[in-house]
Design a protein around this motif. Structure first.
Motif, PDB file in Angstrom:
ATOM      1  N   GLY A  59       0.806  -1.231   0.000  1.00 44.37           N
ATOM      2  CA  GLY A  59       0.000   0.000   0.000  1.00 44.37           C
ATOM      3  C   GLY A  59       0.830   1.268   0.000  1.00 44.37           C
ATOM      4  O   GLY A  59       1.794   1.428  -0.763  1.00 44.37           O
ATOM      5  N   THR A  60       0.466   2.170   0.887  1.00 48.11           N
ATOM      6  CA  THR A  60       1.152   3.458   0.979  1.00 48.11           C
ATOM      7  C   THR A  60       2.636   3.288   1.292  1.00 48.11           C
ATOM      8  O   THR A  60       3.480   4.024   0.772  1.00 48.11           O
ATOM      9  N   VAL A 104       9.213  -2.007   5.080  1.00 49.73           N
ATOM     10  CA  VAL A 104       8.668  -0.701   5.456  1.00 49.73           C
ATOM     11  C   VAL A 104       7.190  -0.876   5.765  1.00 49.73           C
ATOM     12  O   VAL A 104       6.423  -1.378   4.940  1.00 49.73           O
ATOM     13  N   SER A 105       6.809  -0.474   6.975  1.00 52.39           N
ATOM     14  CA  SER A 105       5.422  -0.693   7.404  1.00 52.39           C
ATOM     15  C   SER A 105       5.073   0.286   8.518  1.00 52.39           C
ATOM     16  O   SER A 105       5.789   0.331   9.529  1.00 52.39           O
ATOM     17  N   GLN A 106       4.023   1.064   8.334  1.00 49.28           N
ATOM     18  CA  GLN A 106       3.602   1.982   9.393  1.00 49.28           C
ATOM     19  C   GLN A 106       3.318   1.202  10.671  1.00 49.28           C
ATOM     20  O   GLN A 106       3.864   1.493  11.723  1.00 49.28           O
ATOM     21  N   SER A 107       2.450   0.202  10.556  1.00 47.15           N
ATOM     22  CA  SER A 107       1.997  -0.537  11.743  1.00 47.15           C
ATOM     23  C   SER A 107       3.055  -1.502  12.256  1.00 47.15           C
ATOM     24  O   SER A 107       3.095  -1.819  13.447  1.00 47.15           O
ATOM     25  N   GLY A 108       3.875  -2.005  11.333  1.00 45.91           N
ATOM     26  CA  GLY A 108       4.820  -3.058  11.707  1.00 45.91           C
ATOM     27  C   GLY A 108       4.138  -4.398  11.898  1.00 45.91           C
ATOM     28  O   GLY A 108       4.757  -5.354  12.397  1.00 45.91           O
ATOM     29  N   VAL A 156      -7.503   5.338   9.116  1.00 42.00           N
ATOM     30  CA  VAL A 156      -7.093   4.202   8.286  1.00 42.00           C
ATOM     31  C   VAL A 156      -6.149   4.657   7.171  1.00 42.00           C
ATOM     32  O   VAL A 156      -5.176   3.980   6.845  1.00 42.00           O
ATOM     33  N   ALA A 157      -6.429   5.807   6.595  1.00 41.50           N
ATOM     34  CA  ALA A 157      -5.571   6.297   5.505  1.00 41.50           C
ATOM     35  C   ALA A 157      -4.229   6.740   6.070  1.00 41.50           C
ATOM     36  O   ALA A 157      -4.161   7.539   7.004  1.00 41.50           O
ATOM     37  N   LEU A 241      -4.511   6.472  -4.585  1.00 42.56           N
ATOM     38  CA  LEU A 241      -4.919   5.547  -3.512  1.00 42.56           C
ATOM     39  C   LEU A 241      -5.740   6.290  -2.462  1.00 42.56           C
ATOM     40  O   LEU A 241      -6.771   5.798  -1.992  1.00 42.56           O
ATOM     41  N   LYS A 242      -5.298   7.505  -2.104  1.00 41.86           N
ATOM     42  CA  LYS A 242      -6.048   8.276  -1.102  1.00 41.86           C
ATOM     43  C   LYS A 242      -7.454   8.585  -1.607  1.00 41.86           C
ATOM     44  O   LYS A 242      -8.429   8.464  -0.868  1.00 41.86           O
ATOM     45  N   VAL A 365      -3.597  -4.645   8.191  1.00 40.01           N
ATOM     46  CA  VAL A 365      -4.098  -5.864   7.537  1.00 40.01           C
ATOM     47  C   VAL A 365      -3.270  -7.029   8.056  1.00 40.01           C
ATOM     48  O   VAL A 365      -2.172  -7.298   7.567  1.00 40.01           O
TER      49      VAL A 365
END
Ligand code: M6R
Length: 368
Positions: A59-60, A104-108, A156-157, A241-242, A365
């Motif tokens: 994703g982002t 690379v992952s915001q949430s990890g 979420v975004a 995507l946004k 996710v």
């Protein structure tokens, strides 16, 4: 939560040390500025010796990797590939012991990215994490890495995580290229631009009212197209995507280099097209793209820099302009995405949808 947000300030502490908590930052106040990333301490030599860097994300976060790819190629002078985690695992793509894989992952916590991490680790690659969540599965399972310190991202975004990911990856590139004398002037220019970035982003945020007015014109569109190339191909993908994610309008981000290979057929006087044409290395090519779109009566909105005379001429020919501050090429995607995040935000609220909780989506996710 606001739809657009400034990235974490790079000067001083853009991100905390990954495993050891050392401070990070690009100190431009000293005569010889340098980047320090505590979480990569002891691993820089190993990364520089590797065969290639493989970015893996969804994703982002994947778009942030695309935005930073050329910066890594330029400063670290290494081959860089960018992979969607799900596709990478569908192919069970080859990974070598002398690869460095960057997750690379915001949430990890994203399941596909985590699965790719376990896979790459089993193949013996050096695994680096870039996450916004201390103690997350990805930051715990990687050998070393960088924390974004962008603060909780609740909606979420992904917005501030995106801009902060590009900042962090740029700093990684500067760190890896720190010994190159040939790159020293460009490196200094980038570090100074990093220090000015909060101001540039504030000026981009000041476009909020303009973006609300633009959203008023676009809110009933069936589809929105974003064209970009080079560093700003990622901007086109991320803006699209946004728009689809929160405003629930069909939207596509297209590499302008591919325009003649199909997308040009869509162009008419009705389809709104947003062209990203800031004054980076792709500027001349984007001017030519705009000419070709106008020749087909394209309805254009151009995102450009404030003092670009080419764009004044396009405004006189009926194009709408979004003017953003100029910065170095590597950081321009950060400034460029801000008004487009604001545009998505206003499209969403004007269409009566919830900007923080789009339908059918979860913040992270955790199933594949
Ligand atoms: O937490 P992650 O960065 O790994 O999440 C990856 C994607 O699920 C995420 O970026 C998603 O595309 C966002 N909702 C987009 O705004």
């Amino acid at each position: 939560q606001a739809a657009a947000a400034a990235p974490a300030a790079p000067n001083g502490c853009a991100a905390n040390g990954h495993a050891n908590g050392h401070a990070n930052g690009a100190d431009v106040t000293k005569a010889e500025p340098f980047v320090m990333l505590g979480g990569l301490e002891g691993h820089v030599e190993g990364i520089l010796r590797c065969r290639r860097i493989v970015f893996i994300a969804c994703g982002t976060s994947y778009h942030a990797c695309l935005a930073a790819r050329k910066t890594l190629e330029d400063f670290a002078a290494m081959p860089v590939v960018v992979e969607l985690a799900g596709d990478f695992m569908d192919r069970e793509a080859p990974v070598f012991r002398d690869d460095t894989c960057v997750f690379v992952s915001q949430s990890g916590e994203t399941a596909d990215t985590l699965r790719a991490l376990e896979y790459a680790k089993n193949k013996g690659a050096l695994c680096v994490g870039v996450t916004n969540t201390v103690g997350s599965a990805i930051s715990n399972a990687t050998h070393c890495g960088v924390h974004l310190n962008a603060g909780f991202e609740i909606g979420v975004a992904s917005t501030k995580a995106y801009t902060s990911q590009i900042v962090a990856l740029t700093m990684v590139a500067l760190l890896l290229g720190a010994d190159s004398r040939a790159k020293a002037p460009k490196r200094l220019e980038a570090m100074r631009a990093l220090a000015r970035l909060p101001e540039d982003v504030s000026r981009a945020l000041a476009l909020d009212e303009d973006m609300r007015a633009l959203a008023g014109q676009l809110k009933d569109a069936q589809s929105l197209i974003f064209f970009g190339r080079g560093y700003n191909y990622s901007t086109a993908l991320e803006a699209a995507l946004k728009v689809k994610e929160v405003a629930l309008i069909h939207s596509e981000g297209i590499n302008a280099g591919e325009m003649k290979h199909g997308p040009l057929a869509l162009v008419d006087e009705n389809l709104p097209i947003i062209v990203i044409a800031t004054q980076d290395g792709m500027h001349r090519k984007m001017v030519s793209v705009i000419e070709q779109l106008l020749a087909r009566n394209g309805k254009l909105i151009i995102l450009c820099n404030g003092d670009d005379p080419d764009m004044d001429a396009f405004a006189a020919r009926g194009c709408s302009l979004i003017r953003v501050p100029a910065t170095v090429d590597a950081l321009q995607p950060i400034v460029n995405i801000v008004p487009l995040q604001l545009l998505s935000y206003h499209l969403t609220t004007l269409r009566g949808f919830n900007v923080d909780q789009p339908r059918n989506l979860a913040k992270s996710v955790t199933v594949t």
